[in-house]
Write an enzyme that holds these catalytic residues in place. Structure first.
Site, PDB file in Angstrom:
ATOM      1  N   HIS A 136       0.833  -1.205   0.000  1.00 32.29           N
ATOM      2  CA  HIS A 136       0.000   0.000   0.000  1.00 32.29           C
ATOM      3  C   HIS A 136       0.870   1.259   0.000  1.00 32.29           C
ATOM      4  O   HIS A 136       0.643   2.175  -0.788  1.00 32.29           O
ATOM      5  CB  HIS A 136      -0.936   0.007   1.211  1.00 32.29           C
ATOM      6  CG  HIS A 136      -1.680   1.299   1.392  1.00 32.29           C
ATOM      7  ND1 HIS A 136      -2.678   1.705   0.523  1.00 32.29           N
ATOM      8  CD2 HIS A 136      -1.547   2.286   2.313  1.00 32.29           C
ATOM      9  CE1 HIS A 136      -3.129   2.893   0.919  1.00 32.29           C
ATOM     10  NE2 HIS A 136      -2.461   3.267   2.001  1.00 32.29           N
ATOM     11  N   ARG A 145       3.975  10.574  -5.471  1.00 33.34           N
ATOM     12  CA  ARG A 145       5.307  11.179  -5.440  1.00 33.34           C
ATOM     13  C   ARG A 145       6.176  10.708  -6.592  1.00 33.34           C
ATOM     14  O   ARG A 145       6.188  11.311  -7.649  1.00 33.34           O
ATOM     15  CB  ARG A 145       5.980  10.910  -4.080  1.00 33.34           C
ATOM     16  CG  ARG A 145       5.410  11.755  -2.947  1.00 33.34           C
ATOM     17  CD  ARG A 145       6.248  11.631  -1.693  1.00 33.34           C
ATOM     18  NE  ARG A 145       6.472  10.242  -1.338  1.00 33.34           N
ATOM     19  CZ  ARG A 145       5.658   9.511  -0.567  1.00 33.34           C
ATOM     20  NH1 ARG A 145       4.594  10.073  -0.023  1.00 33.34           N
ATOM     21  NH2 ARG A 145       5.897   8.259  -0.307  1.00 33.34           N
ATOM     22  N   GLU A 204      -8.825  -2.245   6.480  1.00 27.81           N
ATOM     23  CA  GLU A 204      -7.847  -2.403   7.546  1.00 27.81           C
ATOM     24  C   GLU A 204      -8.386  -3.366   8.604  1.00 27.81           C
ATOM     25  O   GLU A 204      -9.575  -3.657   8.658  1.00 27.81           O
ATOM     26  CB  GLU A 204      -7.570  -1.052   8.245  1.00 27.81           C
ATOM     27  CG  GLU A 204      -7.110   0.040   7.297  1.00 27.81           C
ATOM     28  CD  GLU A 204      -6.536   1.263   8.009  1.00 27.81           C
ATOM     29  OE1 GLU A 204      -6.177   1.156   9.198  1.00 27.81           O
ATOM     30  OE2 GLU A 204      -6.462   2.324   7.356  1.00 27.81           O
ATOM     31  N   ASP A 236     -11.319   2.602   7.379  1.00 25.96           N
ATOM     32  CA  ASP A 236     -10.825   3.948   7.675  1.00 25.96           C
ATOM     33  C   ASP A 236     -11.228   4.872   6.518  1.00 25.96           C
ATOM     34  O   ASP A 236     -10.448   5.126   5.603  1.00 25.96           O
ATOM     35  CB  ASP A 236      -9.299   3.883   7.838  1.00 25.96           C
ATOM     36  CG  ASP A 236      -8.699   5.233   8.165  1.00 25.96           C
ATOM     37  OD1 ASP A 236      -9.415   6.083   8.717  1.00 25.96           O
ATOM     38  OD2 ASP A 236      -7.505   5.430   7.868  1.00 25.96           O
ATOM     39  N   TYR A 247      -2.135  17.478   3.881  1.00 25.38           N
ATOM     40  CA  TYR A 247      -1.289  16.573   4.664  1.00 25.38           C
ATOM     41  C   TYR A 247       0.169  17.025   4.850  1.00 25.38           C
ATOM     42  O   TYR A 247       0.866  16.526   5.730  1.00 25.38           O
ATOM     43  CB  TYR A 247      -1.338  15.155   4.096  1.00 25.38           C
ATOM     44  CG  TYR A 247      -0.349  14.826   3.007  1.00 25.38           C
ATOM     45  CD1 TYR A 247       0.777  14.046   3.293  1.00 25.38           C
ATOM     46  CD2 TYR A 247      -0.541  15.267   1.710  1.00 25.38           C
ATOM     47  CE1 TYR A 247       1.675  13.724   2.296  1.00 25.38           C
ATOM     48  CE2 TYR A 247       0.351  14.949   0.717  1.00 25.38           C
ATOM     49  CZ  TYR A 247       1.456  14.179   1.001  1.00 25.38           C
ATOM     50  OH  TYR A 247       2.351  13.869   0.020  1.00 25.38           O
ATOM     51  N   LYS A 256      -9.354  12.329   7.666  1.00 28.25           N
ATOM     52  CA  LYS A 256      -9.477  11.030   8.342  1.00 28.25           C
ATOM     53  C   LYS A 256     -10.322  11.092   9.598  1.00 28.25           C
ATOM     54  O   LYS A 256     -10.374  10.106  10.336  1.00 28.25           O
ATOM     55  CB  LYS A 256      -8.075  10.550   8.742  1.00 28.25           C
ATOM     56  CG  LYS A 256      -7.110  10.418   7.591  1.00 28.25           C
ATOM     57  CD  LYS A 256      -7.329   9.116   6.866  1.00 28.25           C
ATOM     58  CE  LYS A 256      -6.188   8.850   5.891  1.00 28.25           C
ATOM     59  NZ  LYS A 256      -6.354   7.527   5.261  1.00 28.25           N
ATOM     60  N   THR A 354      -4.018   0.604   5.596  1.00 26.40           N
ATOM     61  CA  THR A 354      -4.623  -0.106   4.467  1.00 26.40           C
ATOM     62  C   THR A 354      -3.806  -1.344   4.127  1.00 26.40           C
ATOM     63  O   THR A 354      -2.584  -1.275   4.040  1.00 26.40           O
ATOM     64  CB  THR A 354      -4.660   0.807   3.236  1.00 26.40           C
ATOM     65  OG1 THR A 354      -5.266   2.030   3.608  1.00 26.40           O
ATOM     66  CG2 THR A 354      -5.439   0.166   2.106  1.00 26.40           C
TER      67      THR A 354
HETATM   68 MN    MN Z   1      -5.833   4.281   7.271  1.00 26.53          MN
END
Ligand code: MN
Length: 426
Positions: A136, A145, A204, A236, A247, A256, A354
């Protein structure tokens, strides 16, 4: 594990709730009714408070089960966990006189799961979410990225995580309102306030802390497993577009904190014992405070995600993966969490992150399955999805099987409702 153990209750061979499982939950007979503790057995819930009242389940320091949360029982310690499991298993077994031959008590203590309301099994003082699946983390790093440096340098040195929001942990079946917030759809323009346009799930598991530590005193690796009570499934819920803008530099915040949805039954580590397996080889070898001597530090648990669109009559299976892909063990997560002296509490929820596997059909989020909206996923009713739409229900399931013995989690199910309407003067 006694393979020949059977129950006087009829249990389908594909039931998650065999006599080998006995997961704990909190239920009430009506939505607003009195909450108390039970275990799932086949299609039934066994009321543990009724067994206590009858004097059939007496634990040190009890009673514990005529309570709206499992925290007092969990806090009472491992000896009580073991005694409770053994006593309940005996009461439910084929030759049980105290319960199997007592029709009156069965009437008082056994309910159909379909007839009761499930609640959060524990009061959750703190919620932390890790990021411990290498597949993940690699996928997300590749998407956002640099494919050549997808894993950041710290990732293989420690279980990366963030402190989440315990107050928005909700139980399966709770509807989730699509969040609104700041999004930045255009790189060269200011952000906008809007309903999330990239709503996602994250497949999760989470573990429930069973014993606390003292502030300033880290939990050492050799003791870490003893501090874990059991596991649940965790969706989640994540707002990818809010996350992408907010972030840097401090990590997830509003993306979240609107809903972290868990399955109602806590499957104990004792029940998962037969399904032990090993985490993937860790290279480089972790620093010594994270070094784990035992090889069987993970569990072989099959996990899946299904999507049920509004008005559809059948689900589409979006992915199937396995808990064993997790790079860091739960013990390593807990030790790392407390290494600075951070205190954890009974009932704390620690999300795995995850869980994705090596192939595209094992990816645990829409972000990965539809590869950042570039590969729409086809559903069985002819629709497609890149993210989750209003009216969609996401269902996560998990179970372990060995030698025909099945121990499962049931499901965590959540439906997305349309965003609130805001009227701002500006
Ligand atoms: Mn999570």
């Amino acid at each position: 594990m006694d393979k020949n153990l059977t129950s006087f209750i009829d249990i389908a061979s594909d039931s998650d709730f065999s006599i080998h499982n006995l997961p704990y939950g909190i239920f009430s007979e009506t939505e607003d009714g009195k909450r108390r503790a039970g275990v799932a057995i086949g299609e039934h819930v066994l009321d543990l408070s009724a067994l206590e009242t009858e004097g059939l389940l007496t634990l040190e320091g009890g009673p514990y089960f005529d309570q709206p949360t499992l925290n007092p029982f969990i806090e009472s310690g491992r000896d009580n966990w073991a005694t409770a499991r053994k006593t309940i298993q005996t009461l439910l077994s084929t030759n049980s006189k105290d319960l199997g031959d007592n029709q009156n008590l069965q009437k008082q203590a056994l309910f159909k799961q379909a007839d009761v309301t499930m609640h959060l099994p524990v009061h959750v003082p703190g919620y932390t979410d890790f990021y411990s699946s290498k597949e993940h983390a690699t996928n997300v790093g590749t998407i956002f990225r640099d494919p050549n440096n997808a894993l950041l340098p710290n990732w293989k040195e420690m279980p990366v995580g963030y402190n989440g929001r315990a107050s928005t942990v909700i139980v399966s079946g709770t509807d989730v309102v699509r969040p609104s917030g700041q999004l930045k759809p255009h790189a060269d323009k200011r952000p906008i306030f809007s309903p999330c346009q990239r709503l996602d799930f994250e497949l999760e598991t989470a573990f429930i802390v069973g014993q606390p530590n003292k502030i300033g005193q880290p939990i050492a690796m050799e003791n870490a497993w003893d501090h874990i009570f059991g596991m649940v499934l965790l969706n989640d819920w994540s707002a990818r577009d809010i996350q992408k803008w907010e972030y840097v530099p401090l990590g997830p915040f509003n993306a979240k904190t609107f809903a972290s949805e868990i399955s109602p039954w806590i499957v104990t580590l004792d029940a998962l014992e037969p399904f032990k397996t090993s985490c993937p080889t860790q290279d480089p070898e972790p620093l010594s405070y994270l070094s784990e001597k035992k090889a069987d530090n993970s569990f072989d648990i099959t996990l899946s995600v299904e999507l049920l669109p509004k008005n559809a009559d059948s689900v589409t299976v979006l992915c199937e993966t396995n808990f064993k892909y997790m790079y860091w063990s739960m013990a390593q997560q807990l030790t790392h969490h407390t290494i600075t002296g951070c205190k954890v509490e009974v009932g704390d929820l620690m999300g795995s992150g995850t869980i994705s596997g090596p192939t595209p059909d094992t990816f645990g989020s829409m972000l990965e399955l539809a590869w950042n909206a570039t590969k729409p996923v086809e559903l069985s009713n002819g629709e497609t999805r890149t993210f989750i739409e209003d009216g969609d229900t996401v269902i996560m399931k998990g179970h372990a099987i060995k030698d025909d013995i099945r121990v499962g989690f049931g499901e965590v199910r959540g439906k997305i409702l349309p965003a609130l309407e805001f009227n701002f003067s500006d």
